[in-house]
Design a protein around this motif. Structure first.
Motif, PDB file in Angstrom:
ATOM      1  N   ILE A  82      37.287  39.716  39.505  1.00  0.00           N
ATOM      2  CA  ILE A  82      36.510  40.742  40.203  1.00  0.00           C
ATOM      3  C   ILE A  82      36.595  42.082  39.479  1.00  0.00           C
ATOM      4  O   ILE A  82      35.613  42.827  39.381  1.00  0.00           O
ATOM      5  N   GLU A  83      37.779  42.382  38.956  1.00  0.00           N
ATOM      6  CA  GLU A  83      38.018  43.661  38.277  1.00  0.00           C
ATOM      7  C   GLU A  83      37.604  43.641  36.813  1.00  0.00           C
ATOM      8  O   GLU A  83      37.830  44.616  36.095  1.00  0.00           O
ATOM      9  N   ASN A  84      36.983  42.531  36.367  1.00  0.00           N
ATOM     10  CA  ASN A  84      36.571  42.382  34.962  1.00  0.00           C
ATOM     11  C   ASN A  84      37.750  42.569  34.011  1.00  0.00           C
ATOM     12  O   ASN A  84      37.621  43.165  32.936  1.00  0.00           O
ATOM     13  N   GLY A  85      38.904  42.042  34.435  1.00  0.00           N
ATOM     14  CA  GLY A  85      40.088  42.150  33.610  1.00  0.00           C
ATOM     15  C   GLY A  85      40.105  41.132  32.481  1.00  0.00           C
ATOM     16  O   GLY A  85      39.222  40.268  32.377  1.00  0.00           O
ATOM     17  N   ASP A  86      41.112  41.226  31.642  1.00  0.00           N
ATOM     18  CA  ASP A  86      41.261  40.290  30.531  1.00  0.00           C
ATOM     19  C   ASP A  86      42.583  39.552  30.677  1.00  0.00           C
ATOM     20  O   ASP A  86      43.234  39.614  31.723  1.00  0.00           O
ATOM     21  N   GLU A  87      42.991  38.846  29.627  1.00  0.00           N
ATOM     22  CA  GLU A  87      44.218  38.062  29.699  1.00  0.00           C
ATOM     23  C   GLU A  87      45.446  38.953  29.917  1.00  0.00           C
ATOM     24  O   GLU A  87      46.380  38.563  30.623  1.00  0.00           O
ATOM     25  N   ASN A  88      45.434  40.138  29.327  1.00  0.00           N
ATOM     26  CA  ASN A  88      46.587  41.031  29.470  1.00  0.00           C
ATOM     27  C   ASN A  88      46.715  41.565  30.889  1.00  0.00           C
ATOM     28  O   ASN A  88      47.820  41.634  31.431  1.00  0.00           O
ATOM     29  N   THR A  89      45.597  41.935  31.496  1.00  0.00           N
ATOM     30  CA  THR A  89      45.668  42.434  32.872  1.00  0.00           C
ATOM     31  C   THR A  89      46.055  41.310  33.833  1.00  0.00           C
ATOM     32  O   THR A  89      46.719  41.549  34.841  1.00  0.00           O
ATOM     33  N   LEU A  90      45.673  40.078  33.505  1.00  0.00           N
ATOM     34  CA  LEU A  90      46.057  38.952  34.349  1.00  0.00           C
ATOM     35  C   LEU A  90      47.557  38.708  34.269  1.00  0.00           C
ATOM     36  O   LEU A  90      48.229  38.522  35.293  1.00  0.00           O
ATOM     37  N   LEU A  91      48.089  38.733  33.066  1.00  0.00           N
ATOM     38  CA  LEU A  91      49.531  38.503  32.929  1.00  0.00           C
ATOM     39  C   LEU A  91      50.321  39.665  33.523  1.00  0.00           C
ATOM     40  O   LEU A  91      51.443  39.481  34.009  1.00  0.00           O
ATOM     41  N   LYS A 142      49.735  32.948  56.084  1.00  0.00           N
ATOM     42  CA  LYS A 142      50.161  34.338  56.012  1.00  0.00           C
ATOM     43  C   LYS A 142      49.084  35.162  55.279  1.00  0.00           C
ATOM     44  O   LYS A 142      48.566  34.742  54.246  1.00  0.00           O
ATOM     45  N   ASP A 143      48.752  36.335  55.837  1.00  0.00           N
ATOM     46  CA  ASP A 143      47.767  37.248  55.232  1.00  0.00           C
ATOM     47  C   ASP A 143      46.390  36.613  55.093  1.00  0.00           C
ATOM     48  O   ASP A 143      45.674  36.887  54.128  1.00  0.00           O
ATOM     49  N   ILE A 144      46.012  35.776  56.053  1.00  0.00           N
ATOM     50  CA  ILE A 144      44.755  35.047  55.927  1.00  0.00           C
ATOM     51  C   ILE A 144      43.553  35.979  55.835  1.00  0.00           C
ATOM     52  O   ILE A 144      42.612  35.710  55.075  1.00  0.00           O
ATOM     53  N   GLU A 145      43.538  37.081  56.565  1.00  0.00           N
ATOM     54  CA  GLU A 145      42.384  37.985  56.511  1.00  0.00           C
ATOM     55  C   GLU A 145      42.281  38.656  55.148  1.00  0.00           C
ATOM     56  O   GLU A 145      41.175  38.844  54.623  1.00  0.00           O
ATOM     57  N   LYS A 146      43.396  39.008  54.571  1.00  0.00           N
ATOM     58  CA  LYS A 146      43.403  39.584  53.223  1.00  0.00           C
ATOM     59  C   LYS A 146      42.848  38.586  52.218  1.00  0.00           C
ATOM     60  O   LYS A 146      42.055  38.951  51.324  1.00  0.00           O
ATOM     61  N   ILE A 147      43.230  37.334  52.352  1.00  0.00           N
ATOM     62  CA  ILE A 147      42.755  36.283  51.453  1.00  0.00           C
ATOM     63  C   ILE A 147      41.260  36.067  51.632  1.00  0.00           C
ATOM     64  O   ILE A 147      40.508  35.979  50.651  1.00  0.00           O
ATOM     65  N   LYS A 148      40.806  35.992  52.873  1.00  0.00           N
ATOM     66  CA  LYS A 148      39.376  35.816  53.137  1.00  0.00           C
ATOM     67  C   LYS A 148      38.564  36.978  52.579  1.00  0.00           C
ATOM     68  O   LYS A 148      37.485  36.773  52.001  1.00  0.00           O
ATOM     69  N   ASN A 149      39.069  38.188  52.744  1.00  0.00           N
ATOM     70  CA  ASN A 149      38.353  39.367  52.234  1.00  0.00           C
ATOM     71  C   ASN A 149      38.237  39.328  50.709  1.00  0.00           C
ATOM     72  O   ASN A 149      37.198  39.687  50.143  1.00  0.00           O
ATOM     73  N   LYS A 150      39.295  38.879  50.053  1.00  0.00           N
ATOM     74  CA  LYS A 150      39.242  38.785  48.588  1.00  0.00           C
ATOM     75  C   LYS A 150      38.274  37.689  48.140  1.00  0.00           C
ATOM     76  O   LYS A 150      37.563  37.856  47.135  1.00  0.00           O
ATOM     77  N   CYS A 151      38.217  36.592  48.885  1.00  0.00           N
ATOM     78  CA  CYS A 151      37.243  35.540  48.586  1.00  0.00           C
ATOM     79  C   CYS A 151      35.816  36.044  48.782  1.00  0.00           C
ATOM     80  O   CYS A 151      34.912  35.680  48.024  1.00  0.00           O
ATOM     81  N   GLU A 152      35.624  36.883  49.782  1.00  0.00           N
ATOM     82  CA  GLU A 152      34.313  37.493  50.021  1.00  0.00           C
ATOM     83  C   GLU A 152      33.921  38.385  48.833  1.00  0.00           C
ATOM     84  O   GLU A 152      32.790  38.337  48.351  1.00  0.00           O
ATOM     85  N   GLN A 153      34.855  39.171  48.340  1.00  0.00           N
ATOM     86  CA  GLN A 153      34.605  40.012  47.172  1.00  0.00           C
ATOM     87  C   GLN A 153      34.289  39.152  45.940  1.00  0.00           C
ATOM     88  O   GLN A 153      33.446  39.493  45.125  1.00  0.00           O
ATOM     89  N   PHE A 154      35.006  38.044  45.833  1.00  0.00           N
ATOM     90  CA  PHE A 154      34.787  37.131  44.717  1.00  0.00           C
ATOM     91  C   PHE A 154      33.385  36.554  44.763  1.00  0.00           C
ATOM     92  O   PHE A 154      32.669  36.507  43.752  1.00  0.00           O
ATOM     93  N   TYR A 155      32.961  36.123  45.952  1.00  0.00           N
ATOM     94  CA  TYR A 155      31.601  35.629  46.130  1.00  0.00           C
ATOM     95  C   TYR A 155      30.578  36.699  45.750  1.00  0.00           C
ATOM     96  O   TYR A 155      29.609  36.434  45.032  1.00  0.00           O
ATOM     97  N   ASN A 156      30.783  37.915  46.222  1.00  0.00           N
ATOM     98  CA  ASN A 156      29.845  38.999  45.911  1.00  0.00           C
ATOM     99  C   ASN A 156      29.801  39.293  44.415  1.00  0.00           C
ATOM    100  O   ASN A 156      28.731  39.598  43.861  1.00  0.00           O
ATOM    101  N   TYR A 157      30.959  39.181  43.764  1.00  0.00           N
ATOM    102  CA  TYR A 157      31.001  39.370  42.314  1.00  0.00           C
ATOM    103  C   TYR A 157      30.145  38.334  41.605  1.00  0.00           C
ATOM    104  O   TYR A 157      29.370  38.644  40.695  1.00  0.00           O
TER     105      TYR A 157
END
Length: 331
Positions: A72-81, A315-330
């Motif tokens: 979503i953040e258009n990161g690369d391998e370094n930002t992922l690690l 645990k944190d299901i709403e946070k996870i769902k919101n991130k999946c929503e952002q992923f879909y929008n991306y």
């Protein structure tokens, strides 16, 4: 009755794939390292091996969410690690803010990264470094790759090269041996067909044909390093994995065993609940086998196949769902 839009269908597929995996992870956490004949899961529970509360997920989920966020953040391998490092040290994307579980090879890659080594050189490439730590977190690439098939804005004209390069780039920051990468390629190709609503047995046959065709191309650079690994995948690519008996299926952290176990369970059973229960009842690496199998079953059988109370327990299901929503929008 109004038909669902294609966009809504894609959104549900993403959610069912990711939540299907997370539920499998949560179901498996209490039983990790236990032998399959020492327990039988019949419901979602807490405590167990890691003494964690009901709804706790492992590094399988945490690192998958790190990848989703990085995309979503258009990161690369370094930002992922860097996100993986934060997970290990600060509990980033961990339930209750604390890492209680991470693979040896992934930990080693993080340690190399902390010493200033660039991310795509941090992965271990020994034959003994073929754990399932890359396979378990790579499912978010499925909708990315599937979208590429109909989107002309990507810079790669060669779709095959694009898929393999993308999988390699994400896999190899922790697991750089071609056996691990090939396992991820097979998994992604199979999941890509499921994303296209293809019957699971047809998708399996299609995957075998496509994988073999990739590495028979004369102009495909690097094919030899993968072709020499094919014999290790003969039970998936050469035979039909679902024809093996249960006592021939191993649910260890070895990447080939993990992929075989997940595909075996998915092809053997005909609903989400039975599929993930039987995956976990194999024992040993229950959280990861549960996660990988859960992504397949969740994507294939849909969000409504996953018991709602299991989803709500995460645990944190709403946070996870919101991130999946952002992923879909991306996407």
């Amino acid at each position: 009755m109004l038909k669902k839009s294609n966009d809504l269908i894609i959104k549900e597929k993403i959610l069912s794939m990711i939540l299907g995996g997370i539920v499998g992870d949560v179901l498996g956490v209490p039983f990790e390292f236990k032998k399959g004949d020492s327990f039988k899961i019949t419901e979602m529970v807490g405590n167990g091996t890691h003494n964690q509360p009901l709804g706790t997920y492992s590094d399988d989920t945490s690192l998958t969410m790190c990848l989703i966020e990085n995309i979503i953040e258009n990161g690369d391998e370094n930002t992922l690690l860097e996100k993986f490092k934060l997970y290990l040290e600060e509990g980033y994307w961990a339930p209750f803010g604390k890492c209680f579980d991470i693979g040896i090879t992934t930990r080693r890659a993080i340690q190399k990264y902390k010493k200033g080594i660039i991310a795509n050189k941090c992965g271990s490439n020994s034959e003994y470094d073929n754990g399932n730590g890359a396979l378990m977190r790579i499912s978010p690439l499925v909708p990315i790759i599937n979208k590429r098939n109909t989107n002309s804005i990507f810079k790669y004209n060669n779709y095959v090269k694009y898929k393999i390069d993308l999988v390699k780039s994400i896999c190899e920051i922790t697991h750089r041996h071609p056996r691990s990468t090939l396992a991820c390629i097979i998994y992604i190709e199979f999941m890509n067909s499921l994303f296209d609503n293809i019957d699971k047995f047809i998708a399996y046959e299609k995957t075998k044909k496509i994988i073999k065709s990739y590495f028979n191309k004369k102009d495909f650079l690097g094919k030899d390093e993968f072709k020499k690994e094919f014999n290790h995948f003969h039970r998936i690519l050469g035979n039909n994995i679902y024809t093996y008996n249960i006592n021939e299926i191993y649910s260890t952290g070895y990447v080939i065993h993990s992929l075989e176990a997940a595909m075996w369970c998915f092809l053997k059973y005909d609903n989400y609940k039975d599929t993930v229960f039987n995956a976990i009842n194999l024992g040993d690496d229950t959280d990861t086998i549960g996660f990988i199998t859960g992504t397949m079953a969740g994507l294939y059988y849909g969000i409504n196949s996953i018991p709602k109370d299991w989803i709500n327990n995460i645990k944190d299901i709403e946070k996870i769902k919101n991130k999946c929503e952002q992923f879909y929008n991306y996407i």
